[in-house]
Design a protein around this motif. Sequence first.
Motif, PDB file in Angstrom:
ATOM      1  N   ALA A 210       0.861  -1.186   0.000  1.00 25.08           N
ATOM      2  CA  ALA A 210       0.000   0.000   0.000  1.00 25.08           C
ATOM      3  C   ALA A 210       0.895   1.233   0.000  1.00 25.08           C
ATOM      4  N   SER A 211       0.463   2.292  -0.686  1.00 27.36           N
ATOM      5  CA  SER A 211       1.226   3.543  -0.649  1.00 27.36           C
ATOM      6  C   SER A 211       0.918   4.251   0.669  1.00 27.36           C
ATOM      7  N   ARG A 212       1.675   5.299   0.974  1.00 24.66           N
ATOM      8  CA  ARG A 212       1.446   6.027   2.235  1.00 24.66           C
ATOM      9  C   ARG A 212       0.026   6.571   2.273  1.00 24.66           C
ATOM     10  N   TRP A 213      -0.428   7.090   1.158  1.00 23.50           N
ATOM     11  CA  TRP A 213      -1.768   7.661   1.061  1.00 23.50           C
ATOM     12  C   TRP A 213      -2.821   6.592   1.304  1.00 23.50           C
ATOM     13  N   GLN A 214      -2.596   5.429   0.700  1.00 22.34           N
ATOM     14  CA  GLN A 214      -3.550   4.326   0.868  1.00 22.34           C
ATOM     15  C   GLN A 214      -3.603   3.844   2.323  1.00 22.34           C
ATOM     16  N   VAL A 215      -2.424   3.800   2.975  1.00 20.93           N
ATOM     17  CA  VAL A 215      -2.402   3.382   4.381  1.00 20.93           C
ATOM     18  C   VAL A 215      -3.226   4.370   5.220  1.00 20.93           C
ATOM     19  N   LEU A 216      -3.035   5.654   4.950  1.00 14.50           N
ATOM     20  CA  LEU A 216      -3.786   6.659   5.713  1.00 14.50           C
ATOM     21  C   LEU A 216      -5.283   6.505   5.483  1.00 14.50           C
ATOM     22  N   ARG A 217      -5.651   6.357   4.182  1.00 16.28           N
ATOM     23  CA  ARG A 217      -7.061   6.389   3.839  1.00 16.28           C
ATOM     24  C   ARG A 217      -7.778   5.079   4.149  1.00 16.28           C
ATOM     25  N   ARG A 218      -7.091   3.952   3.910  1.00 18.38           N
ATOM     26  CA  ARG A 218      -7.767   2.662   4.015  1.00 18.38           C
ATOM     27  C   ARG A 218      -7.536   1.963   5.350  1.00 18.38           C
ATOM     28  N   VAL A 219      -6.450   2.329   6.062  1.00 15.04           N
ATOM     29  CA  VAL A 219      -6.163   1.639   7.323  1.00 15.04           C
ATOM     30  C   VAL A 219      -6.383   2.561   8.524  1.00 15.04           C
ATOM     31  N   ILE A 220      -5.671   3.704   8.512  1.00 18.67           N
ATOM     32  CA  ILE A 220      -5.700   4.554   9.716  1.00 18.67           C
ATOM     33  C   ILE A 220      -7.060   5.222   9.901  1.00 18.67           C
ATOM     34  N   LEU A 221      -7.513   5.926   8.882  1.00 17.62           N
ATOM     35  CA  LEU A 221      -8.746   6.700   9.037  1.00 17.62           C
ATOM     36  C   LEU A 221      -9.957   5.847   9.428  1.00 17.62           C
ATOM     37  N   PRO A 222     -10.188   4.698   8.796  1.00 17.74           N
ATOM     38  CA  PRO A 222     -11.352   3.900   9.221  1.00 17.74           C
ATOM     39  C   PRO A 222     -11.268   3.466  10.678  1.00 17.74           C
ATOM     40  N   ILE A 223     -10.051   3.160  11.145  1.00 16.16           N
ATOM     41  CA  ILE A 223      -9.944   2.652  12.515  1.00 16.16           C
ATOM     42  C   ILE A 223     -10.124   3.770  13.539  1.00 16.16           C
ATOM     43  N   ILE A 224      -9.591   4.948  13.242  1.00 19.03           N
ATOM     44  CA  ILE A 224      -9.748   6.036  14.223  1.00 19.03           C
ATOM     45  C   ILE A 224     -11.014   6.849  13.967  1.00 19.03           C
ATOM     46  N   ARG A 225     -11.857   6.360  13.073  1.00 19.00           N
ATOM     47  CA  ARG A 225     -13.066   7.103  12.732  1.00 19.00           C
ATOM     48  C   ARG A 225     -13.947   7.464  13.937  1.00 19.00           C
ATOM     49  N   PRO A 226     -14.145   6.527  14.889  1.00 21.54           N
ATOM     50  CA  PRO A 226     -14.957   6.930  16.050  1.00 21.54           C
ATOM     51  C   PRO A 226     -14.398   8.172  16.747  1.00 21.54           C
ATOM     52  N   GLY A 227     -13.086   8.267  16.817  1.00 26.70           N
ATOM     53  CA  GLY A 227     -12.466   9.441  17.431  1.00 26.70           C
ATOM     54  C   GLY A 227     -12.747  10.693  16.616  1.00 26.70           C
ATOM     55  N   ILE A 228     -12.683  10.550  15.295  1.00 25.76           N
ATOM     56  CA  ILE A 228     -12.957  11.692  14.413  1.00 25.76           C
ATOM     57  C   ILE A 228     -14.403  12.165  14.602  1.00 25.76           C
ATOM     58  N   VAL A 229     -15.320  11.181  14.644  1.00 18.52           N
ATOM     59  CA  VAL A 229     -16.739  11.539  14.805  1.00 18.52           C
ATOM     60  C   VAL A 229     -16.975  12.195  16.165  1.00 18.52           C
ATOM     61  N   ALA A 230     -16.409  11.584  17.216  1.00 15.77           N
ATOM     62  CA  ALA A 230     -16.608  12.135  18.559  1.00 15.77           C
ATOM     63  C   ALA A 230     -16.060  13.557  18.637  1.00 15.77           C
ATOM     64  N   GLY A 231     -14.851  13.760  18.115  1.00 11.87           N
ATOM     65  CA  GLY A 231     -14.247  15.091  18.140  1.00 11.87           C
ATOM     66  C   GLY A 231     -15.070  16.085  17.352  1.00 11.87           C
ATOM     67  N   SER A 232     -15.561  15.666  16.170  1.00 13.99           N
ATOM     68  CA  SER A 232     -16.343  16.575  15.332  1.00 13.99           C
ATOM     69  C   SER A 232     -17.624  16.996  16.041  1.00 13.99           C
ATOM     70  N   ILE A 233     -18.282  16.020  16.709  1.00 13.00           N
ATOM     71  CA  ILE A 233     -19.512  16.357  17.441  1.00 13.00           C
ATOM     72  C   ILE A 233     -19.194  17.313  18.586  1.00 13.00           C
ATOM     73  N   LEU A 234     -18.107  17.006  19.299  1.00 13.62           N
ATOM     74  CA  LEU A 234     -17.744  17.849  20.444  1.00 13.62           C
ATOM     75  C   LEU A 234     -17.433  19.279  20.009  1.00 13.62           C
ATOM     76  N   VAL A 235     -16.916  19.457  18.802  1.00 15.63           N
ATOM     77  CA  VAL A 235     -16.608  20.797  18.309  1.00 15.63           C
ATOM     78  C   VAL A 235     -17.852  21.434  17.682  1.00 15.63           C
ATOM     79  N   PHE A 236     -18.563  20.643  16.886  1.00 17.50           N
ATOM     80  CA  PHE A 236     -19.688  21.191  16.136  1.00 17.50           C
ATOM     81  C   PHE A 236     -20.810  21.697  17.051  1.00 17.50           C
ATOM     82  N   VAL A 237     -21.174  20.881  18.048  1.00 13.69           N
ATOM     83  CA  VAL A 237     -22.327  21.227  18.881  1.00 13.69           C
ATOM     84  C   VAL A 237     -22.139  22.550  19.635  1.00 13.69           C
TER      85      VAL A 237
END
Lengths: 303, 341
Positions: A210-237
């Motif tokens: 996998a390229s670096r971009w693919q690792v970020l997009r296909r491996v890292i981001l999906p796994i830390i997605r709950p954190g991204i969602v939680a952070g976005s809600i905490l900021v957005f609200v």
Amino acid sequence: MGIGTEEGRKKHQARSGWLLSLPALVLLLVGASGPLVIVAVYSFLKPGEYSGVQWIFSLEAWFKVLLEKDIFDGTISLADAHLAIFWRSAKLSLLTTAVTLVLGLPTAWFIATRPARSRALWLFLITIPFWTNLLIRTFAIMEVIRNEGILNTALLALGLIETPIQILYSGTAVLIGMTYVYLPLMVLPLFAAIDRFDFRLIEAGYDLYASRWQVLRRVILPIIRPGIVAGSILVFVPSLGAYVTPRVLGGGKNMMIGNFIELQFGQGRNWPLGASLSMVLLLIVVVALLIYVRTAPQEDRHD
Amino acid sequence: MKKILLATVAILATASFANAGDTLNLYNWGNYTNPDLLAKFAAETGITVTVTDYDSNSSALAKVEAGGSGFDLVVPSANYVPVFVAKGLLQPLDHARLANIGNIAPEWVDVPWDNGRAHTVPWQWGTTGVAVNTSVYSGDPNTSDIFLNPPAELVGKVNVVPEMADVMAMAIMHEGGVPCTEDLTVLKRVRDLLVAAKPKWRSMDYGMTEKMSNNDVPASVNWNGSTMRIRANNPAVVYGYPREGYPVWMDSIGILSDAKNVDEAYKFLDFIMVPENAAMISSFARYANGISGSDAFMPEAMKTAPEIVVPAEFLSAGQFLPTCSASAAALQTAIWTELMK
């Protein structure tokens, strides 16, 4: 009596469970639902002559949220002033969420990849802004960006600009302020998600070409997605209802929902409209939270 | 510093010797009450005054109306005194208990919002006009065109305080109407005027005492006392009285109906109508007070200040803001919302 039996013990446990949670339930009922009910009831009443409400049922306030009667020719149209204010707040909140995410992700990654000992120090540094009151932090930002402030004075001294840049009282100023205020709320849940991340997965990704971009997009981001969602809600609200930052840094020329609701309770003398606008704001928040709840089960899969 | 220390000691001393009844709770605008005045009152009467701040008439009204506030005295503006009275929140004053009531200047006795001073006595009065930094704009400052039709030098730089009643009144008078008008032809012109002017404003913010002192803002709708404080820091700033019409206001102090310390409240009202004490109120916030004979005790700078002493040619342009009817207020809020959207 019956306590010895299996069934009786369960019953007893259930009852003591109820009793133990009673204080929390009472607190929720009185502290959270109580005021909310008052707001809801007020939104269905008529405004009082100078302030407060008259106890007469009326749908006028709800009508006014979305529709307006032109004061000059009496035509009824969509309340574009209200919609413009809601849209401005939503846009600013989305923008703040996006900027904090872009800045917060590398920050959280940086902290999570430090050795355990210095990691505590970095986290501690992130929490430092919380030691000071929000209002003071906002005024501090103002001191940095105002025309004769730190930033402009420095740029002038360095000869990079010839006249001070007008940042204060602009949309940019509000965005800078909001990003600064809410960044920690994004970094902390992201850190929690990245901290649990199994870094061997990255190696595995690279092993599978996998390229670096693919690792970020296909491996890292999906796994830390709950954190991204939680952070976005905490900021957005909270951004949606932000009051102090837009008022102090934005110069108050363009209202946000928070300022608009305040107008109704103060100089506008229309509490029912203020109450119904508050309920609409609450509904938007509920929708945002529902999105969160629907995304949350993903977290279990990766645990 | 020494003075403050002494005052603190005096307050502490009187507090410790005073019995439980000798307290008074004053609910007043922020940054508006001279601490020296309270120290002097404590020294003379043994009554300790606790001050709580508010920032707008509407928030003061809401808190008092909710009941159980524990305040004894409140200081509403002229257009809010009738509201407090109509809601039964202020008690009628027994003039026999106010030996100094005769000190109120004759022009401030039979005022439209409180005829014969049945419920309140004067605290301070002033005007809402425009403050202009002459190093940026050297033309005539005595016009509301400063913000309603800004001259080229001020386009994109002028500030307007977000005080709906004052700004709407100035725009209405600019278009030849009377404050609180419900005349739709006037209001339509007012709306068009404001909507056209707004893109030429930089901000709608409070706090001009600091922002104009340090050159962040070159011109603004502002209050006279604040402008005098600005001029002390930044001599280029002058105060303009819009000849098209400008609001005159007075904040008056009255005793709340649910006051617990009524005797002490009467003593305080009588105390502040002594010319020397009224002058102490003015020397702090820099507004005139409406008590005859207080001029003799005023700081020298205030006796001749163009912000405080209204020049004769502009006297007639000043108008007291009445309490707007609910329908007039609804019209103003609609225009204001359209302006701020």
